[in-house]
Enzyme design. Sequence first.
Site, PDB file in Angstrom:
ATOM      1  N   LYS A 225     -27.769  15.332 -26.022  1.00 57.22           N
ATOM      2  CA  LYS A 225     -26.564  14.722 -26.614  1.00 57.22           C
ATOM      3  C   LYS A 225     -25.858  13.840 -25.591  1.00 57.22           C
ATOM      4  O   LYS A 225     -25.466  12.713 -25.884  1.00 57.22           O
ATOM      5  CB  LYS A 225     -25.614  15.828 -27.095  1.00 57.22           C
ATOM      6  CG  LYS A 225     -24.231  15.321 -27.458  1.00 57.22           C
ATOM      7  CD  LYS A 225     -23.279  16.439 -27.798  1.00 57.22           C
ATOM      8  CE  LYS A 225     -22.548  17.046 -26.650  1.00 57.22           C
ATOM      9  NZ  LYS A 225     -21.429  16.300 -26.087  1.00 57.22           N
ATOM     10  N   ASN A 226     -25.717  14.364 -24.373  1.00 58.32           N
ATOM     11  CA  ASN A 226     -24.932  13.636 -23.375  1.00 58.32           C
ATOM     12  C   ASN A 226     -25.660  12.435 -22.780  1.00 58.32           C
ATOM     13  O   ASN A 226     -25.072  11.670 -22.011  1.00 58.32           O
ATOM     14  CB  ASN A 226     -24.480  14.580 -22.257  1.00 58.32           C
ATOM     15  CG  ASN A 226     -23.384  15.517 -22.730  1.00 58.32           C
ATOM     16  OD1 ASN A 226     -22.870  15.357 -23.843  1.00 58.32           O
ATOM     17  ND2 ASN A 226     -23.026  16.495 -21.915  1.00 58.32           N
TER      18      ASN A 226
ATOM     19  N   ARG B 243      -8.468  16.127 -19.631  1.00 54.23           N
ATOM     20  CA  ARG B 243      -9.520  15.104 -19.673  1.00 54.23           C
ATOM     21  C   ARG B 243      -8.967  13.681 -19.552  1.00 54.23           C
ATOM     22  O   ARG B 243      -9.098  12.857 -20.471  1.00 54.23           O
ATOM     23  CB  ARG B 243     -10.375  15.257 -20.928  1.00 54.23           C
ATOM     24  CG  ARG B 243     -10.896  16.666 -21.111  1.00 54.23           C
ATOM     25  CD  ARG B 243     -11.915  16.770 -22.206  1.00 54.23           C
ATOM     26  NE  ARG B 243     -13.236  16.367 -21.765  1.00 54.23           N
ATOM     27  CZ  ARG B 243     -14.324  16.461 -22.530  1.00 54.23           C
ATOM     28  NH1 ARG B 243     -14.240  16.925 -23.743  1.00 54.23           N
ATOM     29  NH2 ARG B 243     -15.497  16.086 -22.063  1.00 54.23           N
ATOM     30  N   PRO B 244      -8.340  13.363 -18.404  1.00 54.28           N
ATOM     31  CA  PRO B 244      -7.803  12.011 -18.230  1.00 54.28           C
ATOM     32  C   PRO B 244      -8.923  10.966 -18.158  1.00 54.28           C
ATOM     33  O   PRO B 244     -10.088  11.314 -17.935  1.00 54.28           O
ATOM     34  CB  PRO B 244      -7.078  12.093 -16.883  1.00 54.28           C
ATOM     35  CG  PRO B 244      -7.705  13.234 -16.169  1.00 54.28           C
ATOM     36  CD  PRO B 244      -8.167  14.206 -17.216  1.00 54.28           C
ATOM     37  N   ILE B 245      -8.543   9.692 -18.327  1.00 60.05           N
ATOM     38  CA  ILE B 245      -9.552   8.616 -18.235  1.00 60.05           C
ATOM     39  C   ILE B 245      -9.152   7.614 -17.148  1.00 60.05           C
ATOM     40  O   ILE B 245      -9.586   6.463 -17.163  1.00 60.05           O
ATOM     41  CB  ILE B 245      -9.750   7.900 -19.597  1.00 60.05           C
ATOM     42  CG1 ILE B 245      -8.398   7.493 -20.198  1.00 60.05           C
ATOM     43  CG2 ILE B 245     -10.536   8.774 -20.550  1.00 60.05           C
ATOM     44  CD1 ILE B 245      -8.525   6.553 -21.370  1.00 60.05           C
TER      45      ILE B 245
ATOM     46  N   ASP C 252     -20.958  23.094 -18.674  1.00 67.99           N
ATOM     47  CA  ASP C 252     -21.350  23.240 -20.078  1.00 67.99           C
ATOM     48  C   ASP C 252     -22.159  24.511 -20.338  1.00 67.99           C
ATOM     49  O   ASP C 252     -22.488  24.816 -21.489  1.00 67.99           O
ATOM     50  CB  ASP C 252     -22.166  22.014 -20.536  1.00 67.99           C
ATOM     51  CG  ASP C 252     -21.273  20.798 -20.749  1.00 67.99           C
ATOM     52  OD1 ASP C 252     -20.047  20.914 -20.598  1.00 67.99           O
ATOM     53  OD2 ASP C 252     -21.814  19.717 -21.068  1.00 67.99           O
TER      54      ASP C 252
ATOM     55  N   ARG D 100     -21.574  19.770 -33.109  1.00 65.40           N
ATOM     56  CA  ARG D 100     -21.360  18.522 -32.373  1.00 65.40           C
ATOM     57  C   ARG D 100     -22.492  18.303 -31.373  1.00 65.40           C
ATOM     58  O   ARG D 100     -22.829  17.176 -31.053  1.00 65.40           O
ATOM     59  CB  ARG D 100     -20.050  18.602 -31.588  1.00 65.40           C
ATOM     60  CG  ARG D 100     -18.837  18.742 -32.477  1.00 65.40           C
ATOM     61  CD  ARG D 100     -17.631  18.875 -31.640  1.00 65.40           C
ATOM     62  NE  ARG D 100     -17.512  17.626 -30.905  1.00 65.40           N
ATOM     63  CZ  ARG D 100     -16.406  17.154 -30.413  1.00 65.40           C
ATOM     64  NH1 ARG D 100     -15.307  17.821 -30.563  1.00 65.40           N
ATOM     65  NH2 ARG D 100     -16.384  16.025 -29.776  1.00 65.40           N
TER      66      ARG D 100
END
Length: 416
Positions: free
Chosen positions: A22-23, A121-123, A305, A397
């Site tokens: 997925k990633n 979870r900043p960007i 994960d 997901r």
Amino acid sequence: MDKFFINGQNRLVGEVKMDCAKNALLPILAGSIMVEGEVLLKNVPLYKDVLAMIEILKNLGAKIIWQGKNLFIDSTNIHKCEISHELASPVRSSIFTLGPILARIGKAKVAYPGGCNIGLRPIDLHLQGLRDLGCKINEKNGYIYGQKEKRIKHDISLKFPSVGATENIMMFATLFDGETRIYNPAKEPEIVDLAKFLNKCGAKIKGAGSDLIVINGVKKLHGVNYKVIYDRIECGTFLIAGAMNGGELVLKNCDFTHNLVLIEKLRSCGCKIYCEKGKINIIAPKKLKSFGEIETEVYPGFPTDLQSQMVTLATISKGRSLIFENLFESRFNYVAELLKMGCDIKFKSSVCVVNGKDNLYGADVSATDLRGGASLVLAGLVAEGYTTISNVNLIERGYFDFDKKLKKLGADIKRI
Ligand code: UD1
């Protein structure tokens, strides 16, 4: 909303094939925005996150065709540069489109991303990298507005090797005139796969997987056929499931070199694990020993994960185990649900202390996020009696046919 219904304590035995990562798929889908021509991605599982990314691509003007599990993407006529809140909020990876849209169209308006509720979870690193290269970036009313301008810097030094920031910057630099050097990039196998995909499309990227990525900008990318790498987190989840069930599994379509730290930890619990190219065989003991301590780290360290799955394994291992979560500050949300199944877990901010029990018991629990949800399934598989897990959509997901694969191995699991 669908639920999983599990009657626990069946031993898992047999062969199971892993799906594409997925990633790796998600940034590759974002990267396909930059390609003029047809991209064929082979054998793509219908992860909910992938479907959400495909909606984003369609909305930008890409042509999407499914032929069985083969996915054709043609972004030749992409014309839009805006991603709404409705499209961006279901997935974290919507932010990966910022670099590619800026590279291809020169301007972008992208809503803040959503994704699993595992921390802030900043960007900031994504945006700083793009700014440093020469993009004007403004944040207003829940949107990021970007404009490609003249190059400012050639050297980007990430203060933390963020996976998403590395991918966004690498993709933008692919079509940006001149040389870009990313120092301290993430080294995950998914970064290497993205670079491999882009290079196959005509990009000039060197060093992915090392401490320095060097990108020489090209004018255009062309279409390709590509097979994405296998999912090391799905593989890890099945290895842990097998270990917890006293199982005997053969995992196919996997790369054991991507899961070396996990394999060593499972061996320390008493599992026998044999690896060869594309295949892992696990034979678990009747009773697991504690693995001692685990700290989540960036690759090649222990992956965050797989943290919740290992906490779950610790709940039935003999002795005390300690798990430190170093990447995401709210990644123990699922523990409250595990406690309903009779586990002995204490946690404080970023540490979990688990005292192994002989047995867990079934309960009605709810998935709080993708990996935490999968861990509740693992707990249900070993628990005495019935477990129902709601919010299955969160698990889907990132796991495809999770229940069907487990059922084939002997689990008593149903979707209701
Ligand atoms: C990716 C994976 C996710 C995995 C994570 C870490 C995808 C789609 N998701 O997420 O499954 O758990 O890597 O392996 O590939 N950070 C900042 N500023 C930023 C970006 C990140 O401070 O701009 C921090 C985060 O808060 C976190 C750490 O860096 O503490 C790691 O995040 P990052 O590597 O960016 O993870 P993601 O790309 O979100």
